[in-house]
Design a protein around this motif. Structure first.
Motif, PDB file in Angstrom:
ATOM      1  N   TYR A 115     -56.762  67.709  46.848  1.00  0.00           N
ATOM      2  CA  TYR A 115     -58.206  67.932  46.833  1.00  0.00           C
ATOM      3  C   TYR A 115     -58.938  66.775  46.151  1.00  0.00           C
ATOM      4  N   ARG A 116     -58.381  65.590  46.307  1.00  0.00           N
ATOM      5  CA  ARG A 116     -58.942  64.379  45.712  1.00  0.00           C
ATOM      6  C   ARG A 116     -60.274  64.017  46.373  1.00  0.00           C
ATOM      7  N   VAL A 117     -61.216  63.601  45.550  1.00  0.00           N
ATOM      8  CA  VAL A 117     -62.516  63.136  46.038  1.00  0.00           C
ATOM      9  C   VAL A 117     -62.664  61.689  45.581  1.00  0.00           C
ATOM     10  N   PRO A 118     -62.769  60.745  46.513  1.00  0.00           N
ATOM     11  CA  PRO A 118     -62.916  59.345  46.108  1.00  0.00           C
ATOM     12  C   PRO A 118     -64.124  59.160  45.186  1.00  0.00           C
ATOM     13  N   ASP A 119     -63.989  58.264  44.230  1.00  0.00           N
ATOM     14  CA  ASP A 119     -65.045  57.921  43.267  1.00  0.00           C
ATOM     15  C   ASP A 119     -65.417  59.059  42.320  1.00  0.00           C
ATOM     16  N   ARG A 120     -64.542  60.065  42.198  1.00  0.00           N
ATOM     17  CA  ARG A 120     -64.768  61.159  41.237  1.00  0.00           C
ATOM     18  C   ARG A 120     -63.466  61.405  40.492  1.00  0.00           C
ATOM     19  N   ASP A 121     -63.581  61.693  39.219  1.00  0.00           N
ATOM     20  CA  ASP A 121     -62.400  61.991  38.414  1.00  0.00           C
ATOM     21  C   ASP A 121     -61.975  63.434  38.626  1.00  0.00           C
ATOM     22  N   THR A 122     -60.672  63.639  38.660  1.00  0.00           N
ATOM     23  CA  THR A 122     -60.090  64.967  38.771  1.00  0.00           C
ATOM     24  C   THR A 122     -59.186  65.151  37.558  1.00  0.00           C
ATOM     25  N   GLN A 123     -59.536  66.049  36.665  1.00  0.00           N
ATOM     26  CA  GLN A 123     -58.801  66.184  35.412  1.00  0.00           C
ATOM     27  C   GLN A 123     -57.399  66.751  35.590  1.00  0.00           C
ATOM     28  N   PHE A 124     -57.227  67.697  36.492  1.00  0.00           N
ATOM     29  CA  PHE A 124     -55.919  68.334  36.695  1.00  0.00           C
ATOM     30  C   PHE A 124     -55.537  68.261  38.170  1.00  0.00           C
ATOM     31  N   PRO A 125     -55.141  67.076  38.642  1.00  0.00           N
ATOM     32  CA  PRO A 125     -54.920  66.898  40.069  1.00  0.00           C
ATOM     33  C   PRO A 125     -53.577  67.415  40.593  1.00  0.00           C
ATOM     34  N   PHE A 126     -52.657  67.775  39.707  1.00  0.00           N
ATOM     35  CA  PHE A 126     -51.329  68.199  40.153  1.00  0.00           C
ATOM     36  C   PHE A 126     -50.935  69.484  39.447  1.00  0.00           C
ATOM     37  N   ILE A 127     -50.075  70.233  40.103  1.00  0.00           N
ATOM     38  CA  ILE A 127     -49.537  71.452  39.506  1.00  0.00           C
ATOM     39  C   ILE A 127     -48.014  71.339  39.485  1.00  0.00           C
ATOM     40  N   GLN A 128     -47.391  72.189  38.718  1.00  0.00           N
ATOM     41  CA  GLN A 128     -45.942  72.150  38.562  1.00  0.00           C
ATOM     42  C   GLN A 128     -45.224  72.289  39.904  1.00  0.00           C
ATOM     43  N   ASP A 129     -45.801  73.021  40.815  1.00  0.00           N
ATOM     44  CA  ASP A 129     -45.180  73.218  42.125  1.00  0.00           C
ATOM     45  C   ASP A 129     -45.052  71.901  42.891  1.00  0.00           C
ATOM     46  N   ASP A 130     -45.903  70.930  42.620  1.00  0.00           N
ATOM     47  CA  ASP A 130     -45.783  69.620  43.259  1.00  0.00           C
ATOM     48  C   ASP A 130     -44.446  68.971  42.912  1.00  0.00           C
ATOM     49  N   LEU A 131     -43.948  69.225  41.720  1.00  0.00           N
ATOM     50  CA  LEU A 131     -42.660  68.683  41.298  1.00  0.00           C
ATOM     51  C   LEU A 131     -41.502  69.533  41.819  1.00  0.00           C
ATOM     52  N   TYR A 132     -41.622  70.840  41.664  1.00  0.00           N
ATOM     53  CA  TYR A 132     -40.525  71.736  42.016  1.00  0.00           C
ATOM     54  C   TYR A 132     -40.318  71.885  43.526  1.00  0.00           C
ATOM     55  N   SER A 133     -41.347  71.636  44.315  1.00  0.00           N
ATOM     56  CA  SER A 133     -41.200  71.786  45.767  1.00  0.00           C
ATOM     57  C   SER A 133     -40.634  70.535  46.438  1.00  0.00           C
ATOM     58  N   ALA A 134     -40.473  69.458  45.699  1.00  0.00           N
ATOM     59  CA  ALA A 134     -39.915  68.219  46.260  1.00  0.00           C
ATOM     60  C   ALA A 134     -38.421  68.378  46.500  1.00  0.00           C
ATOM     61  N   ASN A 135     -37.894  67.638  47.474  1.00  0.00           N
ATOM     62  CA  ASN A 135     -36.446  67.618  47.690  1.00  0.00           C
ATOM     63  C   ASN A 135     -35.778  67.099  46.423  1.00  0.00           C
ATOM     64  N   GLN A 136     -34.729  67.771  46.011  1.00  0.00           N
ATOM     65  CA  GLN A 136     -34.040  67.426  44.769  1.00  0.00           C
ATOM     66  C   GLN A 136     -32.750  66.671  45.062  1.00  0.00           C
ATOM     67  N   PRO A 137     -32.283  65.821  44.182  1.00  0.00           N
ATOM     68  CA  PRO A 137     -32.872  65.488  42.894  1.00  0.00           C
ATOM     69  C   PRO A 137     -34.076  64.572  43.087  1.00  0.00           C
ATOM     70  N   ALA A 138     -35.093  64.743  42.269  1.00  0.00           N
ATOM     71  CA  ALA A 138     -36.329  63.978  42.406  1.00  0.00           C
ATOM     72  C   ALA A 138     -36.680  63.322  41.073  1.00  0.00           C
ATOM     73  N   LEU A 139     -37.385  62.207  41.163  1.00  0.00           N
ATOM     74  CA  LEU A 139     -37.879  61.504  39.981  1.00  0.00           C
ATOM     75  C   LEU A 139     -39.367  61.254  40.168  1.00  0.00           C
ATOM     76  N   PHE A 140     -40.155  61.642  39.188  1.00  0.00           N
ATOM     77  CA  PHE A 140     -41.605  61.441  39.240  1.00  0.00           C
ATOM     78  C   PHE A 140     -42.071  60.780  37.950  1.00  0.00           C
ATOM     79  N   LEU A 141     -43.109  59.979  38.060  1.00  0.00           N
ATOM     80  CA  LEU A 141     -43.783  59.393  36.912  1.00  0.00           C
ATOM     81  C   LEU A 141     -45.224  59.854  36.946  1.00  0.00           C
TER      82      LEU A 141
END
Length: 99
Positions: free
Chosen positions: A25-51
């Motif tokens: 739900y990114r909007v260009p030229d606007r800040d998004t304080q909480f752009p990701f949720i834990q499910d974004d990490l857990y739903s990825a194919n494992q093993p996964a590495l995120f920064l």
């Protein structure tokens, strides 16, 4: 304000790649304080590495190995194969921290 950025690391092709994961739900030229949720990490194919780049803090998230129902944890060659891949993000992370 600052919009945190999330990067996924992948070395399955034999090359170490980093790809930015964009907020749904990114909007260009606007800040998004909480752009990701834990499910974004857990739903990825494992093993996964995120920064996660939170401007003044960097977080490295390491996923897990998929296991079968009768195995509690992965051992042997599967565990050893991921060790070099899990070490790869640390070098650019340290360089980013020094800046």
């Amino acid at each position: 304000m600052y919009t945190p950025r999330l990067f996924r690391f992948d070395a399955t092709s034999g090359k170490f790649l980093a790809e930015e994961v964009l907020c749904r739900y990114r909007v260009p030229d606007r800040d998004t304080q909480f752009p990701f949720i834990q499910d974004d990490l857990y739903s990825a194919n494992q093993p996964a590495l995120f920064l996660l780049d939170a401007k003044y803090q960097l977080w490295l998230w390491q996923g897990w190995f998929e296991t079968s129902d009768d195995a509690e944890k992965v051992t042997g060659s599967a565990g050893k194969a991921s060790q070099p891949t899990r070490k790869l993000p640390w070098k650019p992370l340290i360089i980013m921290l020094k800046r």
